[in-house]
Design a protein around this motif. Structure first.
Motif, PDB file in Angstrom:
ATOM      1  N   ARG A  97       0.753  -1.115   0.046  1.00 23.80           N
ATOM      2  CA  ARG A  97       0.040  -0.079   0.049  1.00 23.80           C
ATOM      3  C   ARG A  97       1.048   1.221   0.126  1.00 23.80           C
ATOM      4  O   ARG A  97       0.943   1.992   1.103  1.00 23.80           O
ATOM      5  CB  ARG A  97      -1.043   0.044   1.183  1.00 23.80           C
ATOM      6  CG  ARG A  97      -1.884  -1.349   1.117  1.00 23.80           C
ATOM      7  CD  ARG A  97      -2.889  -1.174   2.490  1.00 23.80           C
ATOM      8  NE  ARG A  97      -3.765  -0.399   2.435  1.00 23.80           N
ATOM      9  CZ  ARG A  97      -4.658  -0.521   3.482  1.00 23.80           C
ATOM     10  NH1 ARG A  97      -4.331  -0.875   4.693  1.00 23.80           N
ATOM     11  NH2 ARG A  97      -5.804   0.617   3.536  1.00 23.80           N
ATOM     12  N   PRO A  98       1.596   1.562  -1.245  1.00 25.75           N
ATOM     13  CA  PRO A  98       2.541   2.498  -1.316  1.00 25.75           C
ATOM     14  C   PRO A  98       1.984   3.901  -0.977  1.00 25.75           C
ATOM     15  O   PRO A  98       0.820   4.208  -1.027  1.00 25.75           O
ATOM     16  CB  PRO A  98       2.938   2.667  -2.449  1.00 25.75           C
ATOM     17  CG  PRO A  98       1.798   1.918  -3.374  1.00 25.75           C
ATOM     18  CD  PRO A  98       1.225   0.822  -2.423  1.00 25.75           C
TER      19      PRO A  98
ATOM     20  N   VAL B  48       2.245  -9.094 -10.509  1.00 25.02           N
ATOM     21  CA  VAL B  48       1.843  -8.136  -9.962  1.00 25.02           C
ATOM     22  C   VAL B  48       0.492  -7.542 -10.297  1.00 25.02           C
ATOM     23  O   VAL B  48       0.208  -7.913 -11.437  1.00 25.02           O
ATOM     24  CB  VAL B  48       2.820  -6.669  -9.709  1.00 25.02           C
ATOM     25  CG1 VAL B  48       2.850  -6.302 -11.208  1.00 25.02           C
ATOM     26  CG2 VAL B  48       2.531  -5.817  -8.899  1.00 25.02           C
ATOM     27  N   ARG B  49      -0.369  -6.938  -9.328  1.00 21.94           N
ATOM     28  CA  ARG B  49      -1.762  -6.710  -9.682  1.00 21.94           C
ATOM     29  C   ARG B  49      -2.392  -5.677  -8.689  1.00 21.94           C
ATOM     30  O   ARG B  49      -2.143  -5.892  -7.649  1.00 21.94           O
ATOM     31  CB  ARG B  49      -2.567  -8.075  -9.514  1.00 21.94           C
ATOM     32  CG  ARG B  49      -3.897  -8.206 -10.468  1.00 21.94           C
ATOM     33  CD  ARG B  49      -3.731  -8.725 -11.845  1.00 21.94           C
ATOM     34  NE  ARG B  49      -4.819  -8.798 -12.377  1.00 21.94           N
ATOM     35  CZ  ARG B  49      -5.583  -8.067 -13.167  1.00 21.94           C
ATOM     36  NH1 ARG B  49      -5.220  -6.678 -13.156  1.00 21.94           N
ATOM     37  NH2 ARG B  49      -6.693  -8.449 -13.743  1.00 21.94           N
ATOM     38  N   ALA B  50      -3.033  -4.694  -9.287  1.00 20.15           N
ATOM     39  CA  ALA B  50      -3.795  -3.791  -8.662  1.00 20.15           C
ATOM     40  C   ALA B  50      -5.147  -4.401  -7.758  1.00 20.15           C
ATOM     41  O   ALA B  50      -5.791  -5.495  -8.734  1.00 20.15           O
ATOM     42  CB  ALA B  50      -4.283  -2.414  -9.499  1.00 20.15           C
ATOM     43  N   LEU B  51      -5.055  -3.942  -6.788  1.00 21.71           N
ATOM     44  CA  LEU B  51      -6.462  -4.391  -5.834  1.00 21.71           C
ATOM     45  C   LEU B  51      -7.437  -3.207  -5.547  1.00 21.71           C
ATOM     46  O   LEU B  51      -6.763  -2.339  -4.815  1.00 21.71           O
ATOM     47  CB  LEU B  51      -6.091  -5.403  -4.853  1.00 21.71           C
ATOM     48  CG  LEU B  51      -7.381  -5.917  -3.935  1.00 21.71           C
ATOM     49  CD1 LEU B  51      -7.821  -7.068  -4.986  1.00 21.71           C
ATOM     50  CD2 LEU B  51      -6.685  -6.630  -2.757  1.00 21.71           C
ATOM     51  N   GLY B  52      -8.538  -3.331  -5.707  1.00 23.79           N
ATOM     52  CA  GLY B  52      -9.530  -2.183  -5.184  1.00 23.79           C
ATOM     53  C   GLY B  52     -10.098  -2.142  -3.967  1.00 23.79           C
ATOM     54  O   GLY B  52      -9.459  -2.759  -3.171  1.00 23.79           O
ATOM     55  N   SER B  53     -11.306  -2.125  -4.027  1.00 24.70           N
ATOM     56  CA  SER B  53     -12.078  -2.326  -2.682  1.00 24.70           C
ATOM     57  C   SER B  53     -12.539  -3.845  -2.449  1.00 24.70           C
ATOM     58  O   SER B  53     -13.629  -4.172  -1.496  1.00 24.70           O
ATOM     59  CB  SER B  53     -13.344  -1.602  -2.831  1.00 24.70           C
ATOM     60  OG  SER B  53     -13.997  -1.644  -3.887  1.00 24.70           O
ATOM     61  N   ARG B  54     -12.113  -4.968  -3.265  1.00 20.86           N
ATOM     62  CA  ARG B  54     -12.191  -6.136  -2.909  1.00 20.86           C
ATOM     63  C   ARG B  54     -13.714  -6.625  -3.354  1.00 20.86           C
ATOM     64  O   ARG B  54     -14.102  -7.668  -2.713  1.00 20.86           O
ATOM     65  CB  ARG B  54     -11.701  -6.521  -1.961  1.00 20.86           C
ATOM     66  CG  ARG B  54     -10.086  -6.528  -1.772  1.00 20.86           C
ATOM     67  CD  ARG B  54      -9.622  -7.248  -0.514  1.00 20.86           C
ATOM     68  NE  ARG B  54     -10.086  -6.621   0.723  1.00 20.86           N
ATOM     69  CZ  ARG B  54     -10.718  -6.897   1.707  1.00 20.86           C
ATOM     70  NH1 ARG B  54     -11.095  -8.094   1.746  1.00 20.86           N
ATOM     71  NH2 ARG B  54     -11.004  -6.041   2.662  1.00 20.86           N
ATOM     72  N   HIS B  55     -14.524  -5.833  -4.271  1.00 21.99           N
ATOM     73  CA  HIS B  55     -15.854  -6.153  -4.461  1.00 21.99           C
ATOM     74  C   HIS B  55     -16.036  -6.951  -5.344  1.00 21.99           C
ATOM     75  O   HIS B  55     -17.278  -7.146  -5.964  1.00 21.99           O
ATOM     76  CB  HIS B  55     -16.791  -4.674  -4.501  1.00 21.99           C
ATOM     77  CG  HIS B  55     -18.141  -5.113  -4.249  1.00 21.99           C
ATOM     78  ND1 HIS B  55     -18.883  -5.164  -5.188  1.00 21.99           N
ATOM     79  CD2 HIS B  55     -18.852  -5.124  -3.164  1.00 21.99           C
ATOM     80  CE1 HIS B  55     -20.292  -5.241  -4.749  1.00 21.99           C
ATOM     81  NE2 HIS B  55     -20.235  -5.407  -3.339  1.00 21.99           N
ATOM     82  N   SER B  56     -15.120  -7.508  -6.461  1.00 27.87           N
ATOM     83  CA  SER B  56     -15.264  -8.652  -7.248  1.00 27.87           C
ATOM     84  C   SER B  56     -15.760 -10.076  -6.463  1.00 27.87           C
ATOM     85  O   SER B  56     -14.896 -10.332  -5.523  1.00 27.87           O
ATOM     86  CB  SER B  56     -13.888  -8.707  -8.251  1.00 27.87           C
ATOM     87  OG  SER B  56     -13.968  -7.535  -8.916  1.00 27.87           O
TER      88      SER B  56
ATOM     89  N   VAL C  26      -1.245  -4.794  -5.227  1.00 27.89           N
ATOM     90  CA  VAL C  26      -0.969  -3.169  -4.871  1.00 27.89           C
ATOM     91  C   VAL C  26      -2.366  -2.526  -4.611  1.00 27.89           C
ATOM     92  O   VAL C  26      -3.180  -2.506  -5.567  1.00 27.89           O
ATOM     93  CB  VAL C  26      -0.121  -2.668  -5.947  1.00 27.89           C
ATOM     94  CG1 VAL C  26       0.041  -1.185  -5.758  1.00 27.89           C
ATOM     95  CG2 VAL C  26       1.304  -3.317  -6.106  1.00 27.89           C
ATOM     96  N   GLN C  27      -2.417  -1.933  -3.606  1.00 25.66           N
ATOM     97  CA  GLN C  27      -3.584  -0.934  -3.387  1.00 25.66           C
ATOM     98  C   GLN C  27      -2.891   0.567  -3.330  1.00 25.66           C
ATOM     99  O   GLN C  27      -1.919   0.664  -2.713  1.00 25.66           O
ATOM    100  CB  GLN C  27      -4.337  -1.200  -2.086  1.00 25.66           C
ATOM    101  CG  GLN C  27      -5.144  -2.466  -2.052  1.00 25.66           C
ATOM    102  CD  GLN C  27      -6.040  -2.723  -0.934  1.00 25.66           C
ATOM    103  OE1 GLN C  27      -5.511  -2.874   0.111  1.00 25.66           O
ATOM    104  NE2 GLN C  27      -7.252  -2.754  -0.983  1.00 25.66           N
TER     105      GLN C  27
ATOM    106  N   ALA D 229      -7.350   7.409  -7.423  1.00 33.04           N
ATOM    107  CA  ALA D 229      -7.905   5.967  -8.122  1.00 33.04           C
ATOM    108  C   ALA D 229      -8.556   5.228  -6.888  1.00 33.04           C
ATOM    109  O   ALA D 229      -9.404   4.585  -6.821  1.00 33.04           O
ATOM    110  CB  ALA D 229      -7.216   5.413  -8.982  1.00 33.04           C
ATOM    111  N   GLY D 230      -7.818   5.174  -5.743  1.00 29.28           N
ATOM    112  CA  GLY D 230      -8.288   4.263  -4.653  1.00 29.28           C
ATOM    113  C   GLY D 230      -9.277   4.873  -3.879  1.00 29.28           C
ATOM    114  O   GLY D 230      -9.939   4.175  -2.998  1.00 29.28           O
ATOM    115  N   LEU D 231      -9.765   6.041  -4.092  1.00 26.81           N
ATOM    116  CA  LEU D 231     -10.954   6.506  -3.213  1.00 26.81           C
ATOM    117  C   LEU D 231     -12.240   5.654  -3.717  1.00 26.81           C
ATOM    118  O   LEU D 231     -12.419   5.415  -4.545  1.00 26.81           O
ATOM    119  CB  LEU D 231     -11.170   8.234  -3.659  1.00 26.81           C
ATOM    120  CG  LEU D 231     -10.051   9.047  -2.967  1.00 26.81           C
ATOM    121  CD1 LEU D 231     -10.387  10.780  -3.232  1.00 26.81           C
ATOM    122  CD2 LEU D 231     -10.011   8.921  -1.350  1.00 26.81           C
ATOM    123  N   ARG D 232     -13.141   5.595  -2.663  1.00 29.66           N
ATOM    124  CA  ARG D 232     -14.424   5.388  -2.939  1.00 29.66           C
ATOM    125  C   ARG D 232     -15.483   6.229  -3.515  1.00 29.66           C
ATOM    126  O   ARG D 232     -15.272   7.540  -3.204  1.00 29.66           O
ATOM    127  CB  ARG D 232     -15.149   4.729  -1.510  1.00 29.66           C
ATOM    128  CG  ARG D 232     -14.157   3.452  -0.998  1.00 29.66           C
ATOM    129  CD  ARG D 232     -14.640   3.106   0.277  1.00 29.66           C
ATOM    130  NE  ARG D 232     -14.919   3.967   1.317  1.00 29.66           N
ATOM    131  CZ  ARG D 232     -15.677   3.939   2.523  1.00 29.66           C
ATOM    132  NH1 ARG D 232     -16.339   3.061   2.935  1.00 29.66           N
ATOM    133  NH2 ARG D 232     -15.368   5.032   3.265  1.00 29.66           N
TER     134      ARG D 232
END
Length: 417
Positions: A17-18, A34-42, A54-55, A79-82
């Motif tokens: 989580r940089p 490596v892969r981006a991860l968002g709010s894990r709602h998938s 990476v978040q 981009a990580g904001l809800r």
């Protein structure tokens, strides 16, 4: 680490989580996956990796997290904001987003990358508001792609399934802020829905129908209407609609305390367009979800097909939602023409749900249906990519951004082949 619903354990060996762009570049160094991860709602493994997740929810690139340009009305957001956080920052500045999904808890980048949507005949999916984005590639290069400056590839960079890199900022078009009232009709006859579908969905800015498919009528129809100066009339699209006199939850018998205000009380757009309030954490682990998107011209035919499947589908359902979505021009968006979205919120019975998905697809795929990228479906990846005319263009674009295929993981690895 689990996804939001708890039905999937991610395969990643580490989570980063940089806090800065330099730290993000460091997290992307190396040769491993490596892969981006968002709010894990998938609900599927489209965001999975066997390497590093990476978040960017803690990322500070030196600019305001919600940075509005008053001259253009474009807002650049972390981009990580809800979406709920973006909305609360945007509204006091007199600006609004065109639409919101039913949950304001999802991250901007994740929702955009999977063509997540709200509802409304004239409202595109959330990715339709994107006019630019910044993405860091696996080589640590920060690239900015905009619709105005890169029209040849822009359509492939927005709904990207995370295949191009880690998105750090998203630029969204906004409009002047507006108010919305929400009214709920109950027990709407199927004959009314099937005979006047266009009238019903066109009666408000955003309309959602809730059913189990086995009920003798549509249990609820939620109308979200834009109003001027905070005052507006309840929509009356058809005679004989019965209107709720108490607030309701989409699930029968559930306390509506977590739902946005109803009963025609007008309020700010961001407190009505979603079904649920940001301050209430949505249930986790209590549901699974599937969704199929198909041309709106086949809406009635699809509804009839699902009612025939009700004996198999209804026992597994908590509720199902029908919405409409306007067309866009994004390569991997399922909305290349005006569409209808058929959403299924299942009880957490994974094996039973998996068994019924092929039946749904047998009925809906001939009507042009495509599954939501982040939800449960059975369609083979080879067959799925054939449903997108620009898929080979997208595969070539992904290879340009990520030539070593380090971002390939989960379902995306099978999709890109």
């Amino acid at each position: 680490m689990l996804n939001w619903a708890g039905n999937l354990t991610y395969s990643a060996t580490d989570l980063r989580r940089p806090a800065t762009l330099d730290e993000l570049a460091t997290a992307l160094e190396g040769s491993g996956p490596v892969r981006a991860l968002g709010s894990r709602h998938s609900f599927n493994d489209v965001a999975d990796t066997t390497g590093v997740h990476v978040q960017v929810d803690r990322l500070d690139d030196g600019r305001p997290a919600v940075d509005l340009d008053p001259a253009t009305g474009v807002v650049s957001v972390n981009a990580g904001l809800r979406y709920g956080e973006v909305s609360r920052a945007l509204h006091p500045q007199g600006r609004a987003l065109g639409n919101l999904a039913s949950l304001p808890h999802i991250s901007v980048a994740g929702a955009v990358a999977t063509a997540t949507h709200g509802s409304g005949d004239a409202n595109r999916c959330l990715a339709g508001d994107v006019v630019g984005l910044e993405v860091m590639t696996t080589a640590g290069e920060l690239r900015r792609v905009t619709r105005a400056e890169h029209p040849d590839v822009f359509g492939g960079t927005v709904v990207s399934l995370g295949a191009l890199g880690v998105v750090t900022r998203v630029e969204l078009a906004t409009s002047p802020t507006f108010a919305v009232r929400q009214d709920v009709a109950v027990d709407v006859p199927w004959e009314t829905v099937l005979g006047s579908f266009d009238t019903l969905t066109g009666a408000a800015y955003s309309v959602s129908l809730f059913t189990s498919w086995a009920e003798r009528s549509v249990r609820q129809v939620w109308f979200k209407s834009r109003v001027d100066d905070g005052v507006g009339e309840r929509p009356e699209p058809l005679p004989g609609l019965g209107w709720a006199t108490t607030e309701l939850h989409p699930l029968p018998g559930v306390d509506p305390v977590a739902c946005t205000p109803q009963l025609g009380v007008a309020g700010p757009w961001h407190e009505r367009l979603s079904h649920f309030r940001l301050e209430f954490t949505p249930s986790a682990g209590d549901e699974l979800q599937s969704e199929y998107l198909l041309p709106r011209r086949h809406a009635v035919e699809a509804i009839v097909a699902l009612r025939r499947l009700a004996p198999r589908v209804a026992p597994l359902l908590q509720t199902s939602e029908v919405r409409t979505v306007a067309a866009d021009d994004l390569w991997l968006s399922p909305f290349d023409e005006d569409s209808v979205a058929l959403h299924f919120t299942w009880h957490p019975r994974g094996e039973d749900v998996a068994a019924v998905l092929p039946l749904l697809e047998e009925a809906l795929l001939p009507l042009g249906a495509r599954p939501h990228w982040g939800k449960l479906f059975a369609l083979d990846p080879v067959a799925l990519r054939e449903l997108y005319p620009r898929f080979e263009d997208f595969r070539a674009l992904a290879a340009r951004f990520d030539p070593d295929g380090r971002l390939h993981g989960g379902y995306l690895r099978e999709l890109l082949g």
